[in-house]
Design an enzyme around this catalytic site. Sequence first.
Site, short mmCIF file in Angstrom:
data_model
loop_
_atom_site.label_atom_id
_atom_site.label_comp_id
_atom_site.label_asym_id
_atom_site.label_seq_id
_atom_site.Cartn_x
_atom_site.Cartn_y
_atom_site.Cartn_z
N HIS A 1 -3.05 7.14 2.50
CA HIS A 1 -3.47 5.86 1.92
C HIS A 1 -4.92 5.59 2.31
O HIS A 1 -5.30 5.67 3.48
CB HIS A 1 -2.56 4.73 2.41
CG HIS A 1 -3.11 3.38 2.15
ND1 HIS A 1 -3.58 2.98 0.91
CD2 HIS A 1 -3.31 2.30 2.97
CE1 HIS A 1 -4.03 1.75 0.98
NE2 HIS A 1 -3.88 1.31 2.21
N ASN B 1 -10.18 0.15 -0.61
CA ASN B 1 -8.73 0.13 -0.47
C ASN B 1 -8.12 -0.42 -1.76
O ASN B 1 -8.25 -1.61 -2.05
CB ASN B 1 -8.34 -0.74 0.73
CG ASN B 1 -6.84 -0.80 0.95
OD1 ASN B 1 -6.04 -0.43 0.10
ND2 ASN B 1 -6.44 -1.30 2.12
N CYS C 1 0.80 -1.22 0.00
CA CYS C 1 0.00 0.00 0.00
C CYS C 1 0.84 1.28 0.00
O CYS C 1 0.35 2.34 -0.39
CB CYS C 1 -0.95 0.01 1.20
SG CYS C 1 -2.09 -1.39 1.21
#
Length: 315
Positions: free
Chosen positions: A241, A271, A113
């Site tokens: 993020h 996500n 990520c």
Amino acid sequence: MTGSRILALGHHQPSGVLTNDDLAGIVETDDAWIRSRVGIRTRHIAAPDETVDAMAAAAAAKALAAAGLAPQDIDLVLVATCTATDRSPNTAARVAARLGMAAPATMDLNVVCAGFTHALATADHALRAGAATRALVIGAEKFTDVVDWTDRTTCVLVGDGAGAAVVTACDDEAGPGIGPVLWGSVPEMGDAVRIQGEPARFAQEGQTVYRWATTQLPGIAREVCARSGIRPEDLAGVVLHQANLRIIEPFAERLGAVNAVIAKDVVDSGNTSAASVPLALSKLVERREIAPGAPVLLFAFGGNLSYAGQVVRCP
């Protein structure tokens, strides 16, 4: 040239959309449960034949068009991804081939990520050193390929997509720039987020990640700002993020970014791992929510419990 700056951005998301109500037909969950825990309403899902490099190339083409450049103007391609299925050729090489580039250096970075902010810093360093003149920096993921659709704690989180930035070398005094990176990891906690096994499947220790992110990351982000000579209250935007709305909102509050637009693309996109930061930033720029030249904090974290952040000037 003594610095680098983002010239333009682009993003791509698959046309398929999976709602919380759709997920309720797959696993034991419901819209209220998902929204209360992670804040997500929908996520985009790639078709079986829609590959990571195809999404990356689509986002890159939009960024190039916005920058007014041709593929041949790029001499470095960096793709941040953890969901590419093949080891060789790498995703960056496939993107270059799809776009018809001449002879760029092509590299993939797997920092899960936190991949895009690591890749952006790597491009900045290469441009400052004179190893390249213009770079494509892309975050692209098909995270739905590695999710366990029987696990309601993880399958509700993920989506697919890509975001890209065109980065060019410049004089630091000439315009928007990319500030110094602050990056690192917590190796002893690296297993808290993982994609492993045969077939590879995404799993995480959700509470561990949540506690670490909400307690440790705001202080690191303040140091990122300090390295760029920016006070948190002077930030025009914060792009964290896009993991969980319950992480994003307290992070921004503890950071003290009281005047910033806070990216909350997680609500509509889920996500998207390495794609989440450039995807969210590109949308903010497209909607003109942040003025050109204004300071924006980019900060990503995730697998390995890696993190990386920098302050950039909005293109």
